[in-house]
Design an enzyme around this catalytic site. Structure first.
Site, PDB file in Angstrom:
ATOM      1  N   LYS A  52     -11.424  -5.657  -3.277  1.00  9.48           N
ATOM      2  CA  LYS A  52     -12.695  -4.117  -3.893  1.00  9.48           C
ATOM      3  C   LYS A  52     -11.987  -2.932  -4.245  1.00  9.48           C
ATOM      4  O   LYS A  52     -13.081  -2.071  -4.158  1.00  9.48           O
ATOM      5  CB  LYS A  52     -13.750  -3.959  -2.492  1.00  9.48           C
TER       6      LYS A  52
ATOM      7  N   LYS B  67      -5.029 -11.237  -5.250  1.00  7.59           N
ATOM      8  CA  LYS B  67      -5.745 -11.217  -3.948  1.00  7.59           C
ATOM      9  C   LYS B  67      -7.152 -11.230  -5.086  1.00  7.59           C
ATOM     10  O   LYS B  67      -6.626  -9.881  -5.702  1.00  7.59           O
ATOM     11  CB  LYS B  67      -5.867 -11.203  -2.758  1.00  7.59           C
TER      12      LYS B  67
ATOM     13  N   LYS C 103       0.666  -1.420  -0.383  1.00  5.94           N
ATOM     14  CA  LYS C 103      -0.146   0.282  -0.083  1.00  5.94           C
ATOM     15  C   LYS C 103       0.696   0.848   0.485  1.00  5.94           C
ATOM     16  O   LYS C 103       0.238   2.069  -0.366  1.00  5.94           O
ATOM     17  CB  LYS C 103      -0.932  -0.080   1.393  1.00  5.94           C
TER      18      LYS C 103
HETATM   19  P1  TYM Z   1     -10.822  -5.736   5.182  1.00  6.95           P
HETATM   20  O1  TYM Z   1     -11.893  -4.394   5.346  1.00  6.95           O
HETATM   21  O2  TYM Z   1      -9.511  -5.406   4.046  1.00  6.95           O
HETATM   22  O3  TYM Z   1     -11.595  -6.613   4.600  1.00  6.95           O
HETATM   23  C1  TYM Z   1     -11.942  -7.365   5.410  1.00  6.95           C
HETATM   24  C2  TYM Z   1     -12.148  -9.139   5.729  1.00  6.95           C
HETATM   25  O4  TYM Z   1     -11.777  -9.817   4.421  1.00  6.95           O
HETATM   26  C3  TYM Z   1     -11.086 -10.711   4.500  1.00  6.95           C
HETATM   27  N1  TYM Z   1     -10.569 -10.848   2.425  1.00  6.95           N
HETATM   28  C4  TYM Z   1     -10.520 -12.143   2.157  1.00  6.95           C
HETATM   29  N2  TYM Z   1     -10.657 -13.045   2.611  1.00  6.95           N
HETATM   30  C5  TYM Z   1     -10.604 -13.375   1.587  1.00  6.95           C
HETATM   31  N3  TYM Z   1      -9.598 -13.614   0.181  1.00  6.95           N
HETATM   32  C6  TYM Z   1     -10.430 -12.160  -0.145  1.00  6.95           C
HETATM   33  N4  TYM Z   1      -9.907 -12.384  -1.585  1.00  6.95           N
HETATM   34  C7  TYM Z   1     -10.078 -10.968   0.395  1.00  6.95           C
HETATM   35  N5  TYM Z   1      -9.825  -9.623   0.442  1.00  6.95           N
HETATM   36  C8  TYM Z   1     -10.305  -9.688   1.715  1.00  6.95           C
HETATM   37  C9  TYM Z   1      -9.566  -9.709   4.425  1.00  6.95           C
HETATM   38  O5  TYM Z   1      -8.546 -10.277   5.092  1.00  6.95           O
HETATM   39  C10 TYM Z   1     -10.515  -9.450   6.029  1.00  6.95           C
HETATM   40  O6  TYM Z   1     -11.011 -10.777   7.121  1.00  6.95           O
HETATM   41  N6  TYM Z   1      -7.001  -4.874   9.092  1.00  6.95           N
HETATM   42  C11 TYM Z   1      -8.365  -5.509   8.382  1.00  6.95           C
HETATM   43  C12 TYM Z   1      -9.732  -4.870   8.994  1.00  6.95           C
HETATM   44  C13 TYM Z   1      -9.528  -5.090  11.079  1.00  6.95           C
HETATM   45  C14 TYM Z   1      -9.407  -5.834  11.410  1.00  6.95           C
HETATM   46  C15 TYM Z   1      -9.468  -5.227  12.716  1.00  6.95           C
HETATM   47  C16 TYM Z   1      -9.766  -7.335  10.923  1.00  6.95           C
HETATM   48  C17 TYM Z   1      -9.171  -4.008  11.514  1.00  6.95           C
HETATM   49  N7  TYM Z   1      -8.716  -4.819  12.793  1.00  6.95           N
HETATM   50  C18 TYM Z   1      -8.489  -6.516  13.783  1.00  6.95           C
HETATM   51  C19 TYM Z   1      -9.614  -8.265  12.215  1.00  6.95           C
HETATM   52  C20 TYM Z   1     -10.113  -8.349  13.728  1.00  6.95           C
HETATM   53  C21 TYM Z   1      -8.512  -5.569   7.098  1.00  6.95           C
HETATM   54  O7  TYM Z   1      -8.593  -4.409   5.336  1.00  6.95           O
HETATM   55  O8  TYM Z   1      -9.732  -5.898   6.495  1.00  6.95           O
END
Ligand code: TYM
Length: 337
Positions: free
Chosen positions: A204, A201, A119
């Site tokens: 979005k 991956k 990023k």
């Molecule tokens: P974020 O918003 O990018 O994504 C949310 C969740 O979706 C999962 N994910 C995927 N899983 C499988 N295949 C994919 N292509 C895919 N794209 C996204 C991510 O692994 C995630 O579980 N930092 C985190 C959010 C966060 C968080 C936390 C998670 C903030 N604090 C505390 C757990 C605990 C994030 O940016 O997720």
């Protein structure tokens, strides 16, 4: 002082950023597991707007997406009578614990985070401190609630590992304060890949709209996107991530949408072409999402209800978070009078 008893049941915690429309990657990788786990665990799910502003956001859009995210999580099956569903910026304890944890996290650890490396390239020369510090905020999210399990997709594995390291280090230095959490991955779906570049991956924020399925795509669009998905020239449906990343990804998506195992899927499409296979995947995903979309559009109109959920659930989260924060404050030597 706010006091609340931490419940006896084990605690599940996870979050999602309100940036972009959620994809089937988010759903199959994370949220589907959230919905299942909330039955047996005391669960907290957070719309992490503090994380979202580590990349540039349009303020009006961020606010709108935060409402949309809450509506979509409810539509996907997060039950507000069972789980706490709240907005990160409404619980100030997250920022305070982040500061304390910053003071026991090493620059070297944060420099090794692969998501930061990816990023930060998009931010050019002026890389924001917030982006660098993002994993510490995520550790604070998790550790504030004495979390046992963190259901996430594979891309968050490294961040959860870091949260564990920080918890262990803090506990060793100041005495036991935080539970050391475990990451949780579902049987399939932890790594849903782009439909156009199946070695990357599904994301979005991808500029190529054909590379991901948004949870709000209509059935025609979903079926069209799967038809265009990149596969290979072998014309046989079997699972091999190395040799057949495109087909394997579609098989995993189909497995998540139908509940069928990979062996059964191979048998189902024996002797059939990719045309039939892709159409079946598209239809299964469209069918899964249709009732979710219906509920989402209804809930989005109920602004007062969404506000009430955000307010009351953020208060509940804050009461739980304060209990841990108060302990951490005491352990590091802050005065309480
Ligand atoms: P974020 O918003 O990018 O994504 C949310 C969740 O979706 C999962 N994910 C995927 N899983 C499988 N295949 C994919 N292509 C895919 N794209 C996204 C991510 O692994 C995630 O579980 N930092 C985190 C959010 C966060 C968080 C936390 C998670 C903030 N604090 C505390 C757990 C605990 C994030 O940016 O997720």
């Amino acid at each position: 002082m706010k006091i609340i008893e931490i419940p006896d049941k084990k605690i599940v915690y996870s979050g999602i950023q309100p940036s972009g429309t959620f994809t089937v990657g988010n759903y199959f990788g994370a949220m589907k597991n959230w919905v299942n786990l909330q039955e047996d665990y005391h669960s907290l799910f957070c719309v992490v707007d503090l994380h979202a502003i580590t990349m540039p956001q349009n303020p009006e859009e961020l606010r709108r997406r935060t409402y949309e995210s809450i509506a979509l999580l409810l539509a996907l099956g997060i039950n507000p009578d069972k789980s706490i569903l709240y907005v990160q910026s409404m619980v100030p304890e997250h920022c305070e614990l982040t500061w304390i944890l910053n003071c026991c996290t090493y620059m070297g650890e944060l420099s090794r985070m692969t998501q930061f490396k990816d990023k930060s390239q998009k931010q050019g020369e002026n890389i924001r401190v917030g982006l660098f510090d993002y994993p510490v905020l995520m550790a604070a999210d998790i550790l504030l609630y004495q979390t046992d399990l963190v259901p996430v997709g594979n891309d968050q594995r490294q961040h959860v590992e870091l949260a564990r390291d920080i918890a262990i280090r803090f506990n060793q230095q100041f005495g036991h304060t935080f539970k050391v959490p475990e990451a949780y991955f579902g049987e399939s779906g932890a790594r849903i890949m782009s439909l156009q570049e199946p070695t990357r991956k599904m994301s979005k924020s991808d500029d190529n709209l054909n590379s991901f399925i948004s949870l709000l795509d209509d059935p025609k669009t979903i079926i069209k996107k799967f038809k265009r998905a990149v596969t290979d020239s072998e014309m046989a449906v079997y699972h091999d991530r190395e040799k057949k990343p495109g087909v394997s990804n579609l098989m995993e998506i189909y497995a998540c949408a139908t509940g069928n195992c990979l062996d059964d899927i191979t048998t189902e499409f024996e002797g059939k072409g990719y045309g039939d296979f892709k159409a079946a995947v598209g239809e299964a995903v469209a069918e899964t999402l249709l009732p979710v979309q219906r509920d989402y559009h209804r809930l989005l109109k109920e602004k007062d209800y969404l506000k009430q959920i955000m307010r009351t659930h953020s208060e509940k989260a804050s009461m739980m978070a304060w209990k841990t924060l108060a302990k951490a404050r005491k352990q590091v030597g802050f005065v309480t009078v």
